[in-house]
Design an enzyme around this catalytic site. Sequence first.
Site, PDB file in Angstrom:
ATOM      1  N   LYS A  84       0.853  -1.199   0.000  1.00 39.60           N
ATOM      2  CA  LYS A  84       0.000   0.000   0.000  1.00 39.60           C
ATOM      3  C   LYS A  84       0.887   1.246   0.000  1.00 39.60           C
ATOM      4  O   LYS A  84       1.877   1.303   0.752  1.00 39.60           O
ATOM      5  CB  LYS A  84      -0.891  -0.016   1.245  1.00 39.60           C
ATOM      6  CG  LYS A  84      -1.967   1.068   1.269  1.00 39.60           C
ATOM      7  CD  LYS A  84      -2.793   0.973   2.558  1.00 39.60           C
ATOM      8  CE  LYS A  84      -3.962   1.948   2.547  1.00 39.60           C
ATOM      9  NZ  LYS A  84      -4.729   1.892   3.815  1.00 39.60           N
TER      10      LYS A  84
ATOM     11  N   SER B 286      -9.727   2.383   2.885  1.00 44.55           N
ATOM     12  CA  SER B 286      -8.832   3.094   1.985  1.00 44.55           C
ATOM     13  C   SER B 286      -7.935   2.168   1.168  1.00 44.55           C
ATOM     14  O   SER B 286      -7.417   2.582   0.136  1.00 44.55           O
ATOM     15  CB  SER B 286      -7.951   4.047   2.792  1.00 44.55           C
ATOM     16  OG  SER B 286      -7.085   3.315   3.645  1.00 44.55           O
TER      17      SER B 286
ATOM     18  N   SER C 299      -9.767  -0.098   7.007  1.00 42.87           N
ATOM     19  CA  SER C 299      -9.184   0.052   5.665  1.00 42.87           C
ATOM     20  C   SER C 299      -8.546  -1.203   5.081  1.00 42.87           C
ATOM     21  O   SER C 299      -8.208  -1.231   3.907  1.00 42.87           O
ATOM     22  CB  SER C 299      -8.143   1.174   5.662  1.00 42.87           C
ATOM     23  OG  SER C 299      -8.794   2.417   5.716  1.00 42.87           O
TER      24      SER C 299
END
Lengths: 519, 506
Positions: A91, A166, A190
Amino acid sequence: MTTHTHELIRLTAAEMAAKLRAGEITSVALTQAHLDRIAAVDGGERGINAFLHVSEEEALRTAAEVDAIRAAGGAEAEALHPLAGVPIAVKDLIVTQGQPTTAGSKMLDGWMSPYDATVVTRLRDAKLPILGKTNLDEFAMGSSTEHSAYGVTRNPWDITRIPGGSGGGSAAAVAAFEAPLALGTDTGGSIRQPGAMTGTVGGKPTYGAVSRYGAIAMASSLDQIGPVARTTEDAALLHELIAGHDPKDSTSLTGEVPALAETVRGADVSGLRVGVIKQLQGEGYQEGVLARFHEALDALRAAGAEIVEVDCPSFEYALGAYYLIMPSEASSNLAKFDGVRYGTRVLPEAGPLTIERVMGSTRAAGFGDEVKRRIILGTYALSAGYYDAYYGSAQKVRTLIQQDFDAAFTKADVLISPTSPTVAFPLGEKDDDPLAMYLNDVATIPANLAGIPGLSVPGGLSEGLPVGIQFLAPIREDARVYRAGAALEKLLTQDAEPLWAQAPELAETAEAAAHAAGK
Amino acid sequence: MTDTLTDASPLSFEEALERFDPVLGFEVHVELNTKTKMFSSAPNAFGDEPNTNVNEVCLGLPGTLPVVNGKAVEYAVKLGLALNCEIAERCRFARKQYFYPDTPKNWQTSQYDEPIAFDGYLDIELDDGEVFRVEIERAHMEEDAGKLTHAGTSGRIQGADYSLVDYNRSGIPLVEIVTKPIVGAGARAPELARAYVSAVRDIVKGLDISDAKMERGNVRCDANVSMMPKGTTTFGTRSETKNVNSLRAVEHAVTYEMRRHAGILAAGGTIVQETRHWQEGSRTTSSGRPKSDADDYRYFPEPDLVPIVTTAAWVEELRAQLPEPPADRKRRLLAAWGFSEQEFRDVVAAGLLDEIDETVAAGVSPSVARKWWMGEISRLANARDLEPAALGVEPGTISALNGLITQGRINDKIARQVLEHVIAGEGTPEEIVTVRGLEVVSDDSGALTAAVEKAMAGNPDVVEKIAAGKLKAIGALIGPVMKETRGQADAGKVREIVLAKLGIEG
């Protein structure tokens, strides 16, 4: 794409690792297969857009290194980590030397970190080829990955829908077979919510189990790095690799990392007390989601689990408390982005170039709306005269939620709920309604407020879209969520293909997509 | 024109005190001399190339996290104990938030409502021996900011052409010591201010937790001054003069602020609550930025750090390690050594208290120890542009030299030469005297008598004076004898021989 590639990328990480160890495949071939897949499905107008940066050269170099060590044999080959040579995506909130880190924001456009996050160091030490950096809501603020400054990520199950957020990039990459494993970060869901939306497995470890050093902070007391995978076993293997004490993170836990993969392999639920949280079902939850949830309960009960109901009355205030604590900490954590030392600098269009004005114009231009919304909220909540009423009260709610969990865990070994009240919603649907977006995290947020571990596993489909089932356990009892999650996974796949294998085929090029759309 | 008068000519110091009583308050920042910074492993060092003693943590780069320097906590506890404070069993850091380019995270990690040490006091001895108790409110830990250099004529960030920032100082551990309001010092306020800062400096030096050099900013004083009309008890509005970095400046700044406040108040004006800058050249202060109690730093507990927990056992262990308080030690040594007040003050000012104490411990009398350190050793150090202690003279060396003198084997002048050879690394005084043949000429061979006879023969007028009873005139013969013996004569022996030759009873 060749059949061979098609098959390779659909293996689980554990299977890939076994084949690498057995010398049946090379890491270079495996890594190249994923790079090819990324090239085929990630770009273009209808591409997944899971990756913000692909590091082909570096990934292949690491892969070649692993292959060379394996070929040479001996002690060094023996000493290789079980996941050595299995590629992974990271990420883009987690800093990497030699690859850009943007946090999904214009603010860090072009910024290269001079240091590696501790989890990245662990990946490098274990020689996992890092495929690249995945898309996210700007600074991890969002539940749909629509708030990235670099475009939306599409859900591989339906490219007109959001992949969750997210960490939509990491989840979508894993769901679309662009990577077998990925790292995510979970501040309010997330990792778990995108897992639910994309039919993948997402784990949020106990707060402090995985070092946060090098994860760009949104809310320090809530953030936690965790694994994204297609199976609980793969998630467990990655979790074990990244967990463990780090002297660079003062909130890092000491003590042994639990043997999670072993737990997964022997998982059964007979005698396990599974607590259904009264507050996390019913109103606001889609019928299809609840149907899959109740099927999961039935399956667990049939396998010998004892299903009990637990009451967590303070959860009513969880969302409110979260939306005070998270923005408060975020408003502070994001203060450093001011254009003075690194990243984007935007000069005011007119007038004198004072430091305040340069900081102001940089922040005005560099941050997106959702980030600004949260900075304003947090700044307000921490202001003198409001602190006690807002931040102070929110911390009290946090304590109440921890007490609710403590009480619940006297009745149950693990707790269970739908991961998200809904399946993936269409892109753009909640653009003008931040509150509706925030409500999507209602089931995942309590775990972050209490610091406890959570795991989302696929629970079937509703309207052709994945539904996630979440397990929660007490602090440091990460093994329990893997035990329950793996058992449910086994129960749901004994007579059917795993959910991830049922995903629709993706169009492989822009031309192919256009062709498919035209039919 | 403003409605309210905020400026007027300062009153004289005497006039100011006729009408007003000063209230003081000090915030003294002490930079700790730990090897690394407060929250990162970057070196804590002075004077290096800008932005070299930095790493990703003290630059506050995205993703970085702080880790508390355990040594800094130990030092802070020691300082708290030396200031007679209570030590918190549990305390936290907070973020003090403001946007300023010397603070790379745009917050300073500092203790806010949970200081590690609180409720202490320090007894300050003034020059005449009067003791004034200063109450300490708190001593808390924090990190230093970077150093800004503003190019252009203003010398400040406002109006600068550009500003340069050096983050070497960013993150250096600090302890900030905050006093309670100090009331009742009256005319002695400036003297007390100086003595207080001096006492704090001596304490941190004695604890060896800071380099304690004010000129380098290791100890920095913010002086708060307000004036209230005589006979009243409500404090006036205060000003805060920042970064007053010498003892003399502290004294002058307090004096000036007392006069300035009094001038404005006497003219019916009001004091602006603000920070002031000390102007060394004019010995005045100038207006800085307005500061109100409502400055909103949006403090909240630092979520990246866990609370600091001190156990009673550990605190007691540190308490047992504390050196004798500097003030007590000075009183004890002054009485023990029998120096005059002036001699003692000179020794303190020269920073040679420790050296003389150690030399006395090595068996040398205090006056001899003082003579060596304040005399020859200081002179040699000066010539080399060094601190006397930096010459590496061991107390044992002084003791050995002194022994050789008492035994009559060398004289003072030779002893000074021997010292130079010791400093040059040639060996112990004993070895040098032997190897270089520096022992005084005894009269076993008659050589000294011969030299004295020669000197007497060459100076009949001097001999006449001595014979007439002017014994001091013997001194005039010493020089020629020394010349004859290449300095290796014992002056006492020369005197004996002269008197014997003239048949005078010594």
